[in-house]
Scaffold this motif. Structure first.
Motif, PDB file in Angstrom:
ATOM      1  N   MET A 152       0.854  -1.187   0.000  1.00  0.00           N
ATOM      2  CA  MET A 152       0.000   0.000   0.000  1.00  0.00           C
ATOM      3  C   MET A 152       0.892   1.241   0.000  1.00  0.00           C
ATOM      4  N   LEU A 153       0.495   2.188  -0.822  1.00  0.00           N
ATOM      5  CA  LEU A 153       1.265   3.415  -0.987  1.00  0.00           C
ATOM      6  C   LEU A 153       0.340   4.593  -0.739  1.00  0.00           C
ATOM      7  N   PHE A 154       0.750   5.466   0.210  1.00  0.00           N
ATOM      8  CA  PHE A 154      -0.070   6.621   0.576  1.00  0.00           C
ATOM      9  C   PHE A 154       0.766   7.887   0.417  1.00  0.00           C
ATOM     10  N   PRO A 159       3.493  12.261  -7.885  1.00  0.00           N
ATOM     11  CA  PRO A 159       4.327  12.603  -9.046  1.00  0.00           C
ATOM     12  C   PRO A 159       4.538  11.387  -9.946  1.00  0.00           C
ATOM     13  N   GLY A 160       5.154  11.621 -11.106  1.00  0.00           N
ATOM     14  CA  GLY A 160       5.335  10.557 -12.085  1.00  0.00           C
ATOM     15  C   GLY A 160       6.245   9.446 -11.600  1.00  0.00           C
ATOM     16  N   SER A 166       4.904   2.428  -8.464  1.00  0.00           N
ATOM     17  CA  SER A 166       3.729   1.584  -8.192  1.00  0.00           C
ATOM     18  C   SER A 166       3.484   0.582  -9.315  1.00  0.00           C
ATOM     19  N   ARG A 167       3.797   0.957 -10.524  1.00  0.00           N
ATOM     20  CA  ARG A 167       3.599   0.031 -11.631  1.00  0.00           C
ATOM     21  C   ARG A 167       4.597  -1.123 -11.585  1.00  0.00           C
ATOM     22  N   ARG A 168       5.790  -0.881 -11.069  1.00  0.00           N
ATOM     23  CA  ARG A 168       6.802  -1.934 -11.018  1.00  0.00           C
ATOM     24  C   ARG A 168       6.592  -2.890  -9.854  1.00  0.00           C
ATOM     25  N   TYR A 169       6.169  -2.390  -8.735  1.00  0.00           N
ATOM     26  CA  TYR A 169       6.164  -3.211  -7.516  1.00  0.00           C
ATOM     27  C   TYR A 169       4.764  -3.501  -6.973  1.00  0.00           C
TER      28      TYR A 169
END
Length: 620
Positions: A152-154, A159-160, A166-169
């Motif tokens: 989970m990323l908050f 930013p890009g 997030s797309r990689r991991y």
């Protein structure tokens, strides 16, 4: 919205404004999945990575409150503390770890932390970690965690680089963005924003008057550099305000001391860099002052987000200098604010009194009757066993001065005796010579002219006409003579009529005085002599010429050689240019008449062609 997805085990990207409760969104789900602690389970199963130490402490406090009934073992791991307590807690077993990337990798490298059983990873304030350069460390941490995990990323902004991470991991993440137009409009109205174009030398005076506005509670002042934090904090203390600084050069104990004092109300002004702009949740913060203009719109959002949290009202004041107008216009356009041209304002401008509700006649110094805060010194400093402790410049100067003062107080007094020399010969102090003259000691001629000169200085002056004849007799009487008991021969008297010239030559007695011209000195059959007006020390004798010659000879023996006069060197020829802008360089002529002219490359090639070619003899 994010809580059901997190409990179900899906990857989540959460984006919401600061102060909306992102910590509980992932904290409750993590504690629910980890479950109650077990004795045979010592390796952590949940990991929360945060960018700053203060945010790590706050997330830990929220998780402890949320998991109080479960009894979950939560450990905070960050730099600035000693390793031993953290290693001991890891050996006893933990369920959830909250830490910064650097200390986590250190413990993994030392083989004290094992992340092979982590099933849930949370990256809080991911954009801030990206700004601090933690992206390579985060990638290393993710490689140490099993691939089958929930991530989970908050973050408040996205930013890009964070989207690419997030797309990689992350595996098929769900992007949850908490936005409500009506709620956002209400929130903006609750946080009143003011932007003033001010002068650098007048900002501290405006802050001093702002801190005396009506209804002001706790206030945070953000500066761009650590030195500016120390300067503003010291100036506010001199003006009577209870202030403290928080920045990276302070030790961890000092940073936590300032935050505790701010939360407890012992100080009401916290001067900090952007290290305290992320995730710090403190109640009753009514005012936020951007003493220096933020670097970008993200820093501005996080700074003013320290006030007006959880439905409360707040005031955000930003100072913009003349050279910062371009940067502020970029921030204003990115956020869509209405402060493209800030109003030029000074500490005496009437608009700040009306807009900030400052009483009329308020000065930049807090009256003594209103200084009721206990101050930073009332909050104790916790001994954390800090590693690599850093202190502020002012505290380092105070500690150095205190150490030097203690060293000067404990330093023993010098008891070294110095020898005085003149011309390579040891001198005698006038006090020693005075004692010798008073005692009647006779100074030998071998003592040298330095000793004789000291004796002349130490000896008392005697008048020409009223010389005391007893001084000479007492001096001669004190000279030890060989006695019959010792078996020694009778010593000749020092002052004899026949050797009176030798006495004058040796000058053994220093300034014994002049003798009167009407009295005679009778001793050992010595002849009578008279003292005339021309007598200087011992009087004029019959053989005046021989005496003067002997004195000159002896003085010449002791007199140092006169230094040789320095040889005058011829001055070089001065070149005076006709114009001050002309440059004259005279190179030395190193060529002689016998030198041959160096051949050119072309002439050498021609000579080589004219030479007959030398062919090697053929073998066999």
């Amino acid at each position: 919205m994010a809580l059901p997805l997190a409990i179900s085990g899906q990857d989540v990207i959460g984006q919401a404004r600061t102060g909306t409760g992102k910590t509980y969104a992932f904290g409750v789900a993590m504690l629910q999945r980890v479950g109650k602690p077990r004795k045979n389970r010592k390796k952590p199963r949940g990991l929360v990575v945060v960018p700053t130490r203060e945010l790590a402490l706050q997330v830990t406090e929220d998780l402890v409150v949320a998991g109080g009934k479960l009894g979950s073992r939560i450990l905070t791991v960050y730099g600035g503390r000693a390793y031993e307590p953290q290693i001991e807690a890891l050996k006893q077993g933990v369920d959830v770890i909250v830490g910064t990337p650097g200390r986590l990798l250190d413990l993994v490298k030392q083989k004290h932390l094992d992340l092979t059983q982590v099933s849930m990873l949370v990256l809080d304030e991911a954009d801030r970690m990206l700004d601090l350069g933690f992206l390579p460390d985060i990638e290393r941490i993710m490689k140490l965690i099993p691939a089958e995990r929930q991530t989970m990323l908050f973050s408040a902004t996205m930013p890009g680089e964070i989207v690419g991470l997030s797309r990689r991991y992350l595996s098929r993440p769900t992007h949850v963005r908490a936005e409500n137009a009506d709620a956002d409009a209400d929130d903006v109205s609750k946080t009143t924003q003011f932007v003033y174009r001010t002068h650098r030398m007048d900002k501290i005076e405006i802050v001093g008057r702002l801190l005396q506005s009506e209804g002001r509670g706790l206030t945070m002042v953000f500066c761009e550099t650590k030195r500016a934090c120390d300067m503003v904090s010291e100036q506010l203390k001199e003006r009577g305000f209870a202030a403290a600084a928080v920045h990276g050069d302070l030790g961890q104990g000092q940073r936590e001391q300032a935050l505790r004092a701010f939360r407890n109300g012992k100080i009401d002004v916290l001067v900090a860099t952007d290290v305290a702009a992320r995730g710090i949740d403190i109640d009753d913060v009514t005012h936020v002052v951007n003493y220096d203009c933020p670097q970008d719109e993200k820093a501005y959002i996080h700074r003013i987000g320290r006030t007006g949290r959880a439905g409360r009202t707040g005031v955000a004041v930003t100072f913009v200098e003349w050279e910062e107008l371009t940067r502020w216009k970029v921030i204003n356009n990115a956020l869509g604010l209405d402060f493209a041209e800030p109003v030029e304002t000074y500490s005496t401008s009437p608009n700040i009194y009306a807009e900030l509700h400052i009483p009329e006649g308020t000065k930049g110094v807090l009256p003594r009757a209103q200084r009721s805060r206990a101050g930073l010194s009332a909050e104790h400093v916790e001994d954390l066993g800090e590693t690599g402790r850093h202190r502020s410049r002012r505290e380092r100067d105070e500690r150095t001065e205190r150490a030097e003062r203690t060293e000067r107080r404990e330093r023993p007094a010098r008891n070294r005796q110095r020898r005085r020399t003149r011309g390579g010969q040891e001198t005698i102090s006038p006090e020693t010579v005075t004692e010798a003259v008073v005692a009647g000691d006779v100074l030998a001629p071998e003592a040298g002219p330095v000793v004789q000169e000291a004796a002349e200085v130490a000896a008392p002056r005697r008048s020409r006409r009223g010389a005391n004849r007893s001084a000479l007799s007492e001096a001669l009487a004190d000279v030890p003579a060989a006695s019959a008991k010792d078996g020694g021969a009778a010593q000749e008297p020092l002052f004899d009529a026949e050797a009176e010239e030798d006495v004058v030559i040796s000058r053994g007695i220093a300034n014994l005085g002049d003798f009167e011209d009407t009295e005679n000195f009778d001793d050992s059959g010595s002849d009578d002599f008279e003292d005339t007006e021309d007598t200087q020390e011992f009087g004029d004798f019959d053989d005046a010429d021989d005496t003067e010659y002997a004195e000159d000879t002896e003085a010449a023996a002791y007199r140092p050689a006169a230094p040789e006069a320095p040889v005058a060197r011829p001055e070089p020829e001065r070149i005076i240019p006709p114009s001050p802008f002309a440059i004259i360089f005279r190179s030395p002529d190193l060529a002689v008449d016998d030198d041959d002219v160096a051949p050119s490359a072309a002439s050498e090639r021609v000579q080589q062609r004219r030479r007959p070619s030398q062919q090697r003899p053929r073998r066999g």
